[in-house]
Design a protein around this motif. Structure first.
Motif, PDB file in Angstrom:
ATOM      1  N   UNK A 306      20.221  13.479 -23.104  1.00 10.42           N
ATOM      2  CA  UNK A 306      19.573  14.581 -21.362  1.00 10.42           C
ATOM      3  C   UNK A 306      18.437  14.789 -21.679  1.00 10.42           C
ATOM      4  N   UNK A 307      18.117  15.640 -22.881  1.00 14.30           N
ATOM      5  CA  UNK A 307      16.417  16.338 -23.170  1.00 14.30           C
ATOM      6  C   UNK A 307      15.789  15.020 -23.796  1.00 14.30           C
ATOM      7  N   UNK A 308      15.718  13.942 -24.042  1.00  9.33           N
ATOM      8  CA  UNK A 308      15.321  13.016 -24.424  1.00  9.33           C
ATOM      9  C   UNK A 308      14.874  11.826 -22.635  1.00  9.33           C
ATOM     10  N   UNK A 309      15.941  12.096 -22.307  1.00  8.76           N
ATOM     11  CA  UNK A 309      15.581  11.884 -20.387  1.00  8.76           C
ATOM     12  C   UNK A 309      14.431  12.227 -19.729  1.00  8.76           C
ATOM     13  N   UNK A 310      15.134  14.377 -20.209  1.00  9.72           N
ATOM     14  CA  UNK A 310      14.493  15.303 -19.668  1.00  9.72           C
ATOM     15  C   UNK A 310      12.164  15.215 -19.508  1.00  9.72           C
ATOM     16  N   UNK A 311      12.295  15.193 -20.943  1.00  7.95           N
ATOM     17  CA  UNK A 311      10.919  14.912 -21.511  1.00  7.95           C
ATOM     18  C   UNK A 311      10.659  13.700 -21.200  1.00  7.95           C
ATOM     19  N   UNK A 312      10.780  12.891 -21.068  1.00  4.79           N
ATOM     20  CA  UNK A 312      10.030  11.712 -20.544  1.00  4.79           C
ATOM     21  C   UNK A 312      10.020  10.924 -18.898  1.00  4.79           C
ATOM     22  N   UNK A 313      10.758  12.461 -17.793  1.00  4.75           N
ATOM     23  CA  UNK A 313      10.409  12.029 -16.523  1.00  4.75           C
ATOM     24  C   UNK A 313       9.074  13.345 -16.638  1.00  4.75           C
ATOM     25  N   UNK A 314       9.207  14.431 -17.222  1.00  2.17           N
ATOM     26  CA  UNK A 314       8.054  15.281 -17.102  1.00  2.17           C
ATOM     27  C   UNK A 314       6.598  15.164 -17.803  1.00  2.17           C
ATOM     28  N   UNK A 315       7.161  13.535 -18.585  1.00  2.00           N
ATOM     29  CA  UNK A 315       5.812  12.912 -19.225  1.00  2.00           C
ATOM     30  C   UNK A 315       5.398  12.531 -18.338  1.00  2.00           C
ATOM     31  N   UNK A 316       5.664  11.991 -17.153  1.00  2.00           N
ATOM     32  CA  UNK A 316       5.638  10.333 -16.200  1.00  2.00           C
ATOM     33  C   UNK A 316       4.733  11.721 -15.087  1.00  2.00           C
ATOM     34  N   UNK A 317       5.244  12.950 -14.459  1.00  2.00           N
ATOM     35  CA  UNK A 317       5.052  13.821 -13.950  1.00  2.00           C
ATOM     36  C   UNK A 317       3.461  13.959 -14.032  1.00  2.00           C
ATOM     37  N   UNK A 318       3.315  14.983 -15.775  1.00  2.00           N
ATOM     38  CA  UNK A 318       2.078  15.198 -15.672  1.00  2.00           C
ATOM     39  C   UNK A 318       1.177  13.986 -15.941  1.00  2.00           C
ATOM     40  N   UNK A 319       1.824  12.725 -16.595  1.00  2.00           N
ATOM     41  CA  UNK A 319       0.452  11.441 -16.434  1.00  2.00           C
ATOM     42  C   UNK A 319       0.391  11.197 -15.078  1.00  2.00           C
TER      43      UNK A 319
END
Length: 342
Positions: A306-319
């Motif tokens: 769950x944590x890894x998925x959340x970080x991936x999602x956030x990274x896409x938004x920040x990018x």
């Protein structure tokens, strides 16, 4: 065509995201990093810059500042740290973000107003994004207002317009209830959900549905409502109250591990043998569950995934991603221990 992210550049160059960020910043590529502690060789820096140009990488405004520290950092918000699940999730998120070279700040939201103000940036003016483990977040709470920065929700009911990693609460609780019924337990208590009266909790629904699958009806007198579900005391108080009623039961399905620890304590003080007289299950598979007496059967919701998925999602938004809000999930699993199988 999908937007090229900093992670794509890093993977193609064979370096970490933090190294790619510092290399691009030092050479005018805008990756974010500034005067960081990472040292990048001239050869590596040129390779990263060349690959970034070849891939057509365009940094977002938020990403340019992520490794500098100061106001550009990621907030991790949890309701409290006394609940082992939230402490475990916060630590896992911090480590996952650090792997990407991102700084973090930990925030607590003890009530709905604090959670709303943080998500809407009123009390979090110093961050570029947020990952929130909510107790109260909803579209109604936000009242039509959009967060000023990328927000990813971990757990809870999905909120319109916000990326969310959905916990498999229903499926996990269904597995726990089925396990108890498969063992021949027929008088299963449910302890202790603060939202029990609304009958909206997915864990309670799973408890009821598991009985229905076998043509059984759960005794409503065995469902105990607690003041909250973050404290061991809640489980102890609920179990004491249940024992005082004299209503027979042979198993207890607890809404989480914290509640289960308190409930098991009360049962032991009353002279009940676990699991001979009464079996117990929890939810969250916290480290504490492995050290109860006896060790607690519990649902593992997949915190790491769950944590890894959340970080991936956030990274896409920040990018710079502008895609519609996404929903991801991690499959839960039941960890069977001696509190149900002696």
């Amino acid at each position: 065509m999908a937007r090229v992210t900093l992670a794509d550049v890093a993977a193609a160059a064979g370096v970490s995201a933090a190294t790619a960020s510092h290399a691009l910043s030092a050479r005018g590529g805008g990756g974010g990093g500034g005067e960081g502690t990472i040292r990048v060789s001239a050869e590596t820096g040129e390779r990263v810059l060349r690959i970034a140009r070849e891939l057509g990488y365009v940094p977002s405004a938020a990403a340019r500042g992520l490794v500098r520290g100061g106001p550009d950092r990621i907030a991790i918000m949890v309701p409290n740290l006394r609940q082992p699940y939230f402490a475990k999730m916060a630590e896992t998120l911090i480590l996952a973000l650090e792997e990407r070279g991102l700084h973090t700040t930990l925030r607590l939201s003890y009530d709905a107003a604090a959670e709303r103000d943080a998500v809407l940036g009123r009390s979090t003016t110093d961050v570029a994004g947020m990952i929130v483990c909510p107790h109260f977040l909803s579209a109604e709470l936000l009242d039509g207002q959009a967060p000023p920065f990328p927000v990813v929700q971990v757990g809870g009911a999905p909120t319109d317009g916000i990326d969310c990693v959905v916990m498999g609460e229903y499926d996990g609780a269904l597995a726990a209830a089925r396990h108890l019924l498969d063992l021949g337990r027929r008088r299963i208590a449910y302890v202790a959900d603060p939202w029990l009266a609304s009958r909206e909790g997915p864990r309670h629904r799973a408890y009821l549905d598991a009985h229905g699958e076998r043509g059984l009806s759960a005794d409503p007198r065995l469902a105990a409502q607690g003041a909250d579900w973050d404290r061991r005391e809640t489980g102890l108080e609920a179990m004491v109250g249940l024992l005082r009623t004299g209503i027979p039961f042979d198993a207890v399905m607890c809404v989480n591990d914290a509640v289960a620890v308190g409930a098991m304590r009360a049962a032991a003080l009353a002279g009940l043998r676990i699991p001979e007289d009464v079996a117990f299950t929890g939810f969250d598979a916290t480290e504490e569950a492995a050290f109860t007496t006896p060790p607690l059967t519990s649902v593992d919701p997949g915190v790491q995934e769950m944590a890894q998925q959340a970080v991936e999602m956030l990274a896409r938004r920040l990018d710079g991603s502008t895609e519609l809000a996404r929903r991801e999930s991690a499959p839960p699993s039941l960890v069977i221990r001696s509190s149900t199988v002696g």
